[in-house]
Design an enzyme around this catalytic site. Structure first.
Site, PDB file in Angstrom:
ATOM      1  N   LYS A 281      39.016  29.796  53.251  1.00 15.72           N
ATOM      2  CA  LYS A 281      37.868  30.779  52.938  1.00 15.72           C
ATOM      3  C   LYS A 281      36.454  30.317  53.899  1.00 15.72           C
ATOM      4  O   LYS A 281      36.106  29.372  53.541  1.00 15.72           O
ATOM      5  CB  LYS A 281      37.313  31.023  51.463  1.00 15.72           C
ATOM      6  CG  LYS A 281      36.926  32.155  51.121  1.00 15.72           C
ATOM      7  CD  LYS A 281      36.981  32.690  49.580  1.00 15.72           C
ATOM      8  CE  LYS A 281      36.043  33.775  49.230  1.00 15.72           C
ATOM      9  NZ  LYS A 281      36.563  34.531  48.096  1.00 15.72           N
ATOM     10  N   GLU A 366      40.688  41.778  33.247  1.00 15.48           N
ATOM     11  CA  GLU A 366      39.757  42.538  32.365  1.00 15.48           C
ATOM     12  C   GLU A 366      40.356  43.097  31.087  1.00 15.48           C
ATOM     13  O   GLU A 366      39.819  43.120  29.994  1.00 15.48           O
ATOM     14  CB  GLU A 366      39.006  43.659  33.004  1.00 15.48           C
ATOM     15  CG  GLU A 366      37.882  43.272  34.024  1.00 15.48           C
ATOM     16  CD  GLU A 366      38.553  42.857  35.491  1.00 15.48           C
ATOM     17  OE1 GLU A 366      39.738  43.105  35.716  1.00 15.48           O
ATOM     18  OE2 GLU A 366      37.636  42.464  36.339  1.00 15.48           O
ATOM     19  N   ARG A 394      39.388  49.613  33.633  1.00 15.64           N
ATOM     20  CA  ARG A 394      40.625  49.274  33.430  1.00 15.64           C
ATOM     21  C   ARG A 394      41.023  48.725  32.050  1.00 15.64           C
ATOM     22  O   ARG A 394      41.936  48.499  31.450  1.00 15.64           O
ATOM     23  CB  ARG A 394      41.068  48.453  34.376  1.00 15.64           C
ATOM     24  CG  ARG A 394      40.444  47.171  34.553  1.00 15.64           C
ATOM     25  CD  ARG A 394      41.243  46.287  35.525  1.00 15.64           C
ATOM     26  NE  ARG A 394      41.573  47.124  37.002  1.00 15.64           N
ATOM     27  CZ  ARG A 394      42.206  46.541  37.972  1.00 15.64           C
ATOM     28  NH1 ARG A 394      42.586  45.156  37.931  1.00 15.64           N
ATOM     29  NH2 ARG A 394      42.181  47.073  39.260  1.00 15.64           N
TER      30      ARG A 394
HETATM   31  C1  LIG Z   1      39.215  44.493  38.924  1.00 11.59           C
HETATM   32  C2  LIG Z   1      38.241  43.589  39.524  1.00 11.59           C
HETATM   33  N1  LIG Z   1      37.523  42.736  39.101  1.00 11.59           N
HETATM   34  C3  LIG Z   1      36.875  42.006  39.708  1.00 11.59           C
HETATM   35  C4  LIG Z   1      36.521  42.274  41.144  1.00 11.59           C
HETATM   36  C5  LIG Z   1      35.536  41.535  41.832  1.00 11.59           C
HETATM   37  N2  LIG Z   1      36.181  40.678  42.930  1.00 11.59           N
HETATM   38  C6  LIG Z   1      35.925  41.297  44.238  1.00 11.59           C
HETATM   39  S1  LIG Z   1      36.833  39.953  45.144  1.00 11.59           S
HETATM   40  C7  LIG Z   1      37.068  38.936  43.789  1.00 11.59           C
HETATM   41  C8  LIG Z   1      37.973  37.778  44.175  1.00 11.59           C
HETATM   42  C9  LIG Z   1      39.337  37.830  44.830  1.00 11.59           C
HETATM   43  O1  LIG Z   1      39.895  36.650  45.328  1.00 11.59           O
HETATM   44  P1  LIG Z   1      40.921  36.749  46.163  1.00 11.59           P
HETATM   45  O2  LIG Z   1      41.992  37.751  45.951  1.00 11.59           O
HETATM   46  O3  LIG Z   1      41.675  35.324  46.274  1.00 11.59           O
HETATM   47  O4  LIG Z   1      40.368  36.843  47.516  1.00 11.59           O
HETATM   48  P2  LIG Z   1      39.587  36.252  48.343  1.00 11.59           P
HETATM   49  O5  LIG Z   1      38.234  36.684  48.311  1.00 11.59           O
HETATM   50  O6  LIG Z   1      39.563  34.509  48.000  1.00 11.59           O
HETATM   51  O7  LIG Z   1      39.997  36.315  49.877  1.00 11.59           O
HETATM   52  C10 LIG Z   1      36.526  39.485  42.768  1.00 11.59           C
HETATM   53  C11 LIG Z   1      36.996  38.594  41.401  1.00 11.59           C
HETATM   54  C12 LIG Z   1      37.369  43.320  41.620  1.00 11.59           C
HETATM   55  N3  LIG Z   1      37.017  43.840  42.827  1.00 11.59           N
HETATM   56  N4  LIG Z   1      38.108  44.084  41.041  1.00 11.59           N
END
Ligand SMILES: Cc1ncc(C[n+]2csc(CCOP(=O)(O)OP(=O)(O)O)c2C)c(N)n1
Length: 624
Positions: A281, A366, A394
């Site tokens: 990342k 969630e 959700r």
């Molecule tokens: C249902 C939901 N909860 C929380 C989020 C907030 N959120 C956006 S990106 C993320 C982390 C995602 O991590 P990953 O899938 O590993 O992607 P990366 O950013 O590391 O590439 C979160 C918690 C979201 N988009 N949707």
């Protein structure tokens, strides 16, 4: 001229040689860093998938082949390669390029995303539809290890493994959610990444795999069995394979040669495949590599130093929430904090340092967070689930069935309620009043200033036994509106300004707008009251009485959609109480999906700013 300037569509990409693709990757990184440093946006996640996205577009034929980006915050390189580079100056702005995939924006965006963990479900739907229609294209889901903590993923995999449907899931594993990824799944993925015996023999597997003649899915059975044997001997349990999904990997997600090689091979295999890709990342930008959490989502910054250009907002509602939680936890040993992968965004970081054993980061889960809280509450703890309004959507059934039906003392701290701005449609917190304010047993509150948030949280934790939710907005605590009635008590409402005949009733921080509107009306000789109901649900019976006896005109203002919000609930209450002789108007967002833009822009557009509200009220008063 750079390679990047010549790429107008993925077809142009396919003309390049491997060495040129490497140069293109670094041009894209530079573009992303410079462009996002001006507009803000999701930086670190995008820097991590530059090579992966190039390899996908190089090997597949999008838009015929369909890519589904989980969450979608990492799709910037995809946007650049599909002819949208010029839109980046307007990224996430009103009327500008979306920060997420959007079919309305481009045919290359096969499925809209924004919330996490949906991509495998959507992909298997598209893949099954393809097969039912007798069509022939590839469906690819790209999902991060953070998003693999969401329960929907497991429902989807259960479905994928059933029919052996052709589908490629690319697991982009950078060990990070927004913060460090957590939980057993994350541990399991590190095991796959680092199982010592497996790593030692990995190159052997690849030469074996690379040399294999895979044509149109006709894989030599004996070779296949032998390869399976090696894999199983080296890694004790490949969960995906036990679910019927072939596991391939892990491979280096920054090695274009390897990515292209492997994707070209897996794309002709006729079965569900999970390709495990390891990425970093923030790759290529020192500051983001060092602190990927801070560079997950950024506002404009200085490229050299990584420092934000705008001064940090003084104090946000999330800060106040976090500080109050610490104070309350100090006195009340039963208090527990829950977050669904958002310890930083919700203001719980300080709490987690002081009380690591009293905070649970459950991953992007969630629904689980709510029922987990219900379990804690059943055993006498007081769980406070801090969650963004949009992500709580959700968890509706868990709130109804697991918490409210049993009248369990779970506290919901609902952050980012109302307009959130640049994230747009998928993230606006404008539905919570509608989906929460009709659930039996649930008390729903909205503070208008920081003191009220503190007090409401104390009330919710220490002076209430019901399921209880407090909703507050994104951003700083700018409201100057003071509470006249200091303490929140059962059904207390606050008369901010005492007038007569006309009641302007505002929800939470919309009190600011209500007071400005009242000032304008006063200049015209009217004498409106401004009332903060505090209790959105149930509505205070005393407030209903007050309205019945003292007011002819009732105007409600809220940053929620009009249906099912406070105004509509108030109308229902008045009718149920046989109060018919009032002139009423509800100011709220229309029942629509509200686009990206600043709070000010959107309030103005939807006539929820004080000037517009004043004009409409004045017209109503003059006409009646
Ligand atoms: C249902 C939901 N909860 C929380 C989020 C907030 N959120 C956006 S990106 C993320 C982390 C995602 O991590 P990953 O899938 O590993 O992607 P990366 O950013 O590391 O590439 C979160 C918690 C979201 N988009 N949707």
């Amino acid at each position: 001229m750079s390679y990047l300037e010549n790429i107008k569509s993925p077809q142009d990409l396919k003309k390049l040689k491997l060495k040129e693709l490497d140069i293109l990757a670094s041009e894209i990184r530079n573009f992303l860093i410079n462009s996002i440093s001006k507009t803000g946006g999701h930086l670190a996640s995008n820097l991590g998938v530059v090579e992966l996205t190039i390899a996908m577009h190089y090997c597949f034929n999008s838009p015929r082949d369909k890519f589904i980006w989980d969450v979608g915050h990492q799709a910037y390189t995809h946007k650049i390669l599909t002819g949208r580079m010029n839109g980046f100056s307007s990224l996430r702005k009103y009327g500008g390029l979306s920060g997420f995939p959007k079919s309305e924006e481009s045919p290359y965006d096969a499925f809209n995303t924004g919330h996490s963990s949906t991509s495998i479900s959507a992909a298997i739907g598209l893949a099954e539809a393809r097969d039912l229609l007798g069509e022939d294209y590839n469906v690819v889901s790209v999902i991060g290890d953070g998003s693999m903590t969401g329960g929907l993923v497991y429902e989807a995999m259960n479905n994928v493994g059933r029919n052996n449907t052709k589908l490629l899931i690319i697991l982009n594993d950078n060990q990070m959610s927004i913060s460090k990824n957590v939980g057993a799944m994350s541990k399991y993925l590190s095991e796959l990444r680092t199982a010592p015996k497996y790593l030692a023999a990995k190159s052997g597997i690849y030469s074996f795999f690379d040399g294999m003649p895979i044509v149109g899915g006709a894989v030599n059975n004996i070779l296949e069995k032998a390869k399976e044997g090696i894999k199983y001997a080296l890694v004790p349990n490949i969960m995906f394979e036990q679910l019927g999904i072939k596991y391939i990997g892990p491979i280096d997600g920054h090695d274009l040669d390897k990515l292209i090689n492997v994707i070209n091979k897996v794309k002709v295999m006729n079965q569900p495949i999970l390709l495990h890709v390891i990425t970093k990342k923030g790759k290529g930008y020192k500051q983001a590599e060092k602190n990927p959490c801070a560079f997950h989502g950024v506002s404009s910054f200085n490229v050299k130093t990584g420092q934000a250009l705008k001064a940090k907002v003084k104090e946000t509602y999330s800060d106040i929430f976090g500080q109050t939680m610490v104070k309350l936890a100090n006195k009340n040993k039963k208090l527990i904090a829950i977050t669904a992968a958002m310890p930083s965004g919700t203001g719980l970081e300080f709490f987690s340092k002081l009380y690591p054993e009293r905070i649970f980061d459950v991953g992007i889960a969630e629904e689980h967070a709510v029922t987990f809280s219900a379990g804690l509450a059943k055993s006498g703890f007081i769980p406070v689930f801090a969650v963004y309004s949009t992500f709580l959507q959700r968890s509706y059934d868990q709130i109804v069935h697991d918490v409210c039906l049993q009248k369990l003392h779970v506290v919901f701290a609902i952050d980012r309620a109302g307009i959130v701005g640049a994230d747009g449609e998928t993230h606006q917190g404008i539905y919570d009043l509608s989906f929460l304010s009709h659930i039996p047993n649930l008390v729903l509150l909205a503070p208008k200033n920081k003191e009220e948030l503190e007090d409401m949280l104390d009330y919710a934790v220490n002076r209430q036994k019901n399921p209880i939710a407090i909703r507050y907005p994104k951003g700083n605590v700018s409201s100057n509106i003071k509470s006249l009635d200091k303490k929140v008590s059962d059904f207390s409402f606050d008369i901010i300004k005492q007038g007569k005949e006309i009641a302007v009733i505002s929800v939470g921080v919309m009190a600011d707008t209500a007071c400005k509107t009242a000032e304008m009306l006063e200049k015209d000789g009217y004498c409106p009251s401004v009332i903060d109901p505090r209790f959105i649900s149930p509505i205070s019976p005393e407030l209903i009485n007050e309205l019945k006896n003292k007011y002819k005109y009732i105007f409600t203002i809220e940053d929620n959609i009009v249906s099912g919000g406070f105004g509509s609930k108030l109308c229902q209450n008045l009718i149920q109480n046989k109060i018919y002789n009032k002139v009423i108007y509800n100011f709220a967002f229309p029942n629509a999906f509200i686009e990206q833009g600043s709070r000010e822009e959107l309030l103005k557009k939807y006539k929820l700013d004080s000037e517009n509200i004043y004009k409409i009220i004045k017209k109503i008063l003059e006409q009646s």
